[in-house]
Scaffold this motif. Structure first.
Motif, PDB file in Angstrom:
ATOM      1  N   LYS A 193      86.441 -36.607 -17.194  1.00  0.00           N
ATOM      2  CA  LYS A 193      86.648 -36.032 -15.864  1.00  0.00           C
ATOM      3  C   LYS A 193      86.352 -37.046 -14.766  1.00  0.00           C
ATOM      4  N   GLN A 194      85.206 -37.724 -14.863  1.00  0.00           N
ATOM      5  CA  GLN A 194      84.829 -38.685 -13.824  1.00  0.00           C
ATOM      6  C   GLN A 194      85.746 -39.902 -13.805  1.00  0.00           C
ATOM      7  N   LEU A 195      86.121 -40.402 -14.973  1.00  0.00           N
ATOM      8  CA  LEU A 195      87.012 -41.568 -15.025  1.00  0.00           C
ATOM      9  C   LEU A 195      88.415 -41.205 -14.549  1.00  0.00           C
ATOM     10  N   THR A 196      88.851 -39.984 -14.840  1.00  0.00           N
ATOM     11  CA  THR A 196      90.154 -39.515 -14.340  1.00  0.00           C
ATOM     12  C   THR A 196      90.153 -39.482 -12.818  1.00  0.00           C
ATOM     13  N   SER A 197      89.065 -39.018 -12.247  1.00  0.00           N
ATOM     14  CA  SER A 197      88.944 -38.982 -10.790  1.00  0.00           C
ATOM     15  C   SER A 197      89.023 -40.384 -10.198  1.00  0.00           C
ATOM     16  N   VAL A 198      88.386 -41.341 -10.868  1.00  0.00           N
ATOM     17  CA  VAL A 198      88.434 -42.732 -10.401  1.00  0.00           C
ATOM     18  C   VAL A 198      89.862 -43.260 -10.436  1.00  0.00           C
ATOM     19  N   LEU A 199      90.580 -43.012 -11.532  1.00  0.00           N
ATOM     20  CA  LEU A 199      91.964 -43.494 -11.646  1.00  0.00           C
ATOM     21  C   LEU A 199      92.869 -42.817 -10.627  1.00  0.00           C
ATOM     22  N   ASP A 200      92.653 -41.531 -10.380  1.00  0.00           N
ATOM     23  CA  ASP A 200      93.439 -40.823  -9.357  1.00  0.00           C
ATOM     24  C   ASP A 200      93.261 -41.487  -7.984  1.00  0.00           C
ATOM     25  N   ASP A 201      92.008 -41.773  -7.639  1.00  0.00           N
ATOM     26  CA  ASP A 201      91.723 -42.381  -6.334  1.00  0.00           C
ATOM     27  C   ASP A 201      92.331 -43.778  -6.228  1.00  0.00           C
ATOM     28  N   LEU A 202      92.209 -44.575  -7.280  1.00  0.00           N
ATOM     29  CA  LEU A 202      92.746 -45.938  -7.257  1.00  0.00           C
ATOM     30  C   LEU A 202      94.270 -45.927  -7.213  1.00  0.00           C
ATOM     31  N   THR A 203      94.874 -44.969  -7.899  1.00  0.00           N
ATOM     32  CA  THR A 203      96.335 -44.840  -7.868  1.00  0.00           C
ATOM     33  C   THR A 203      96.810 -44.421  -6.482  1.00  0.00           C
ATOM     34  N   ALA A 204      96.086 -43.486  -5.872  1.00  0.00           N
ATOM     35  CA  ALA A 204      96.443 -43.026  -4.524  1.00  0.00           C
ATOM     36  C   ALA A 204      96.352 -44.160  -3.511  1.00  0.00           C
ATOM     37  N   GLU A 205      95.403 -45.072  -3.701  1.00  0.00           N
ATOM     38  CA  GLU A 205      95.273 -46.231  -2.815  1.00  0.00           C
ATOM     39  C   GLU A 205      96.246 -47.352  -3.174  1.00  0.00           C
ATOM     40  N   GLU A 206      97.020 -47.144  -4.246  1.00  0.00           N
ATOM     41  CA  GLU A 206      97.983 -48.127  -4.729  1.00  0.00           C
ATOM     42  C   GLU A 206      97.299 -49.431  -5.143  1.00  0.00           C
ATOM     43  N   LEU A 207      96.077 -49.296  -5.670  1.00  0.00           N
ATOM     44  CA  LEU A 207      95.354 -50.468  -6.179  1.00  0.00           C
ATOM     45  C   LEU A 207      95.666 -50.716  -7.645  1.00  0.00           C
ATOM     46  N   ILE A 208      96.098 -49.663  -8.361  1.00  0.00           N
ATOM     47  CA  ILE A 208      96.465 -49.797  -9.769  1.00  0.00           C
ATOM     48  C   ILE A 208      97.751 -49.025 -10.027  1.00  0.00           C
ATOM     49  N   SER A 209      98.341 -49.274 -11.185  1.00  0.00           N
ATOM     50  CA  SER A 209      99.560 -48.579 -11.581  1.00  0.00           C
ATOM     51  C   SER A 209      99.251 -47.145 -11.994  1.00  0.00           C
ATOM     52  N   SER A 210     100.200 -46.259 -11.773  1.00  0.00           N
ATOM     53  CA  SER A 210     100.043 -44.862 -12.187  1.00  0.00           C
ATOM     54  C   SER A 210     100.095 -44.725 -13.707  1.00  0.00           C
ATOM     55  N   GLU A 211     100.485 -45.796 -14.412  1.00  0.00           N
ATOM     56  CA  GLU A 211     100.538 -45.800 -15.872  1.00  0.00           C
ATOM     57  C   GLU A 211      99.212 -46.220 -16.496  1.00  0.00           C
ATOM     58  N   SER A 212      98.188 -46.401 -15.677  1.00  0.00           N
ATOM     59  CA  SER A 212      96.881 -46.821 -16.188  1.00  0.00           C
ATOM     60  C   SER A 212      96.315 -45.771 -17.140  1.00  0.00           C
ATOM     61  N   LYS A 213      95.417 -46.221 -18.044  1.00  0.00           N
ATOM     62  CA  LYS A 213      94.925 -45.341 -19.099  1.00  0.00           C
ATOM     63  C   LYS A 213      93.408 -45.414 -19.257  1.00  0.00           C
ATOM     64  N   ILE A 214      92.885 -44.387 -19.924  1.00  0.00           N
ATOM     65  CA  ILE A 214      91.499 -44.364 -20.397  1.00  0.00           C
ATOM     66  C   ILE A 214      91.562 -44.364 -21.919  1.00  0.00           C
ATOM     67  N   LEU A 215      91.016 -45.389 -22.546  1.00  0.00           N
ATOM     68  CA  LEU A 215      91.079 -45.521 -24.003  1.00  0.00           C
ATOM     69  C   LEU A 215      89.694 -45.263 -24.602  1.00  0.00           C
ATOM     70  N   PHE A 216      89.529 -44.095 -25.203  1.00  0.00           N
ATOM     71  CA  PHE A 216      88.284 -43.768 -25.907  1.00  0.00           C
ATOM     72  C   PHE A 216      88.375 -44.314 -27.336  1.00  0.00           C
ATOM     73  N   VAL A 217      87.372 -45.078 -27.748  1.00  0.00           N
ATOM     74  CA  VAL A 217      87.347 -45.639 -29.103  1.00  0.00           C
ATOM     75  C   VAL A 217      86.266 -44.917 -29.897  1.00  0.00           C
ATOM     76  N   ASP A 218      86.698 -44.109 -30.870  1.00  0.00           N
ATOM     77  CA  ASP A 218      85.740 -43.357 -31.688  1.00  0.00           C
ATOM     78  C   ASP A 218      85.260 -44.237 -32.834  1.00  0.00           C
ATOM     79  N   ASP A 219      83.977 -44.604 -32.774  1.00  0.00           N
ATOM     80  CA  ASP A 219      83.395 -45.518 -33.767  1.00  0.00           C
ATOM     81  C   ASP A 219      82.837 -44.737 -34.957  1.00  0.00           C
ATOM     82  N   GLY A 220      83.705 -44.021 -35.649  1.00  0.00           N
ATOM     83  CA  GLY A 220      83.277 -43.290 -36.843  1.00  0.00           C
ATOM     84  C   GLY A 220      82.263 -42.208 -36.555  1.00  0.00           C
ATOM     85  N   SER A 221      82.446 -41.471 -35.476  1.00  0.00           N
ATOM     86  CA  SER A 221      81.487 -40.418 -35.108  1.00  0.00           C
ATOM     87  C   SER A 221      81.420 -39.332 -36.175  1.00  0.00           C
TER      88      SER A 221
END
Length: 338
Positions: A26-54
């Motif tokens: 939720k918090q990282l999505t909010s960050v990407l939304d804000d950065l996209t709205a400011e046109e600082l990053i591409s709207s295709e940006s992603k959040i990659l969660f890496v599950d280390d054998g949880s």
């Protein structure tokens, strides 16, 4: 100046983080939304969660989040390989498709709002941006003292670490390409990345309390991590043992000369205590020296085998970008929630 809208991937290594994962997304999505709205990053940006054998519901939550959040993707490792290798897996996966990558832990102790500062420095031409803690008020006295001692010790050994920096950083695509040239199996990214060079800067932030769950770095793991960092970058421990050996050799020569003089003068007495102490001292030092040498030989053994650092079980990141890893979509959807 960098391109106006770089594609950013935020890499988040996770191990048993079911209690915090939804809030992190939720918090990282909010960050990407804000950065996209400011046109600082591409709207295709992603959040990659890496599950280390949880062993909990971490992967199920990642897969579920990916179905309702266009930013979220996931990488499921086949087994637990440790934080550093899981982080490297995410960095290597994101490298080819991203212009820059931010790595951050899932516990939300690092201030996500400063990602904006990372991106601004990236636009100014910085290839690496380190997130640096302003202070260690949230740490215990023991942890604060030992951390300070560790950084000072590493600097004295000539190992260039960024003080109060963990793994919260931005790296450009070019920096990630250089990182991929480091092939060692014994990973200590905090020491490797400063060796890359390129233009870099620091962003100071206040570290927070853990949002939920328990730390994945208890004392035992912290000590092991610190020892790995020392032995991966310096032969100083072996040199210390060698120097200590020479010192004790010269000390024994002096003691032997003294004993010989005492015997010549007829003042010798039976010395059971001094004999036992000497045997224990020398024996302990020998075992310590053998153990230290064995540690380095063990690292050499791990390096020369050249085994892969991790194995990927499910790759939602490539799927989201249009490259399916399984022939049947239904099979993939079923595996998401295993």
């Amino acid at each position: 100046m960098k391109q106006s809208q770089p594609l950013l991937t935020i890499v988040v290594p996770c191990y048993n983080e079911e209690e915090v994962l939804e809030e992190t997304a939720k918090q990282l999505t909010s960050v990407l939304d804000d950065l996209t709205a400011e046109e600082l990053i591409s709207s295709e940006s992603k959040i990659l969660f890496v599950d280390d054998g949880s062993r909990d519901r971490t992967w199920s939550l990642i897969a579920m989040e990916s179905t309702k959040n266009d930013y979220v993707t996931g990488l499921k490792l086949a087994r637990n390989v440790g934080h550093q290798k899981a982080l490297l897996a995410g960095l290597e996966k994101a490298k080819d498709k991203s212009d820059c990558v931010v790595s951050i832990d899932a516990d939300l102790q690092d201030d996500v709002s400063v990602i904006r500062d990372f991106i601004l420095h990236y636009h100014e031409g910085c290839e690496i941006v380190y997130g640096v803690r302003r202070c260690r008020k949230t740490d215990t006295f023991f942890k604060r003292t030992t951390a300070l001692g560790f950084y000072r010790f590493m600097n004295k050994l000539g190992i260039n670490l960024v003080y109060n920096h963990a793994d919260y950083r931005l790296m450009s695509k070019r920096a990630l390409e250089e990182l991929s040239r480091f092939k060692e199996a014994n990973l200590f990214l905090r020491g490797i990345i400063p060796m890359i060079g390129f233009k870099w800067t620091e962003v100071i932030y206040d570290r927070k309390e853990r949002f939920a769950g328990e730390t994945k770095y208890p004392l035992k793991k912290m000590l092991s991590f610190a020892f790995d960092g020392i032995t991966s970058f310096s032969v100083a421990p072996i040199r210390f043992i060698t120097s200590l050996g020479f010192f004790l050799f010269f000390l024994s020569v002096i003691a032997g000369a003294y004993a010989l003089i005492q015997k010549t003068l007829g003042y010798t007495n039976a010395g059971w205590t001094s004999l036992i102490i000497s045997i224990w001292l020398i024996g302990g030092l020998q075992l310590m020296g053998i153990g230290m040498i064995g540690e380095y030989i063990g690292k050499i053994f791990m390096e020369v085998k050249g085994r892969p650092k991790y194995a990927i079980d499910i790759d939602l990141y490539s799927e989201r970008l249009g490259h399916f890893q399984h022939d049947e979509t239904d099979m993939l959807m079923e595996e998401r929630f295993i």
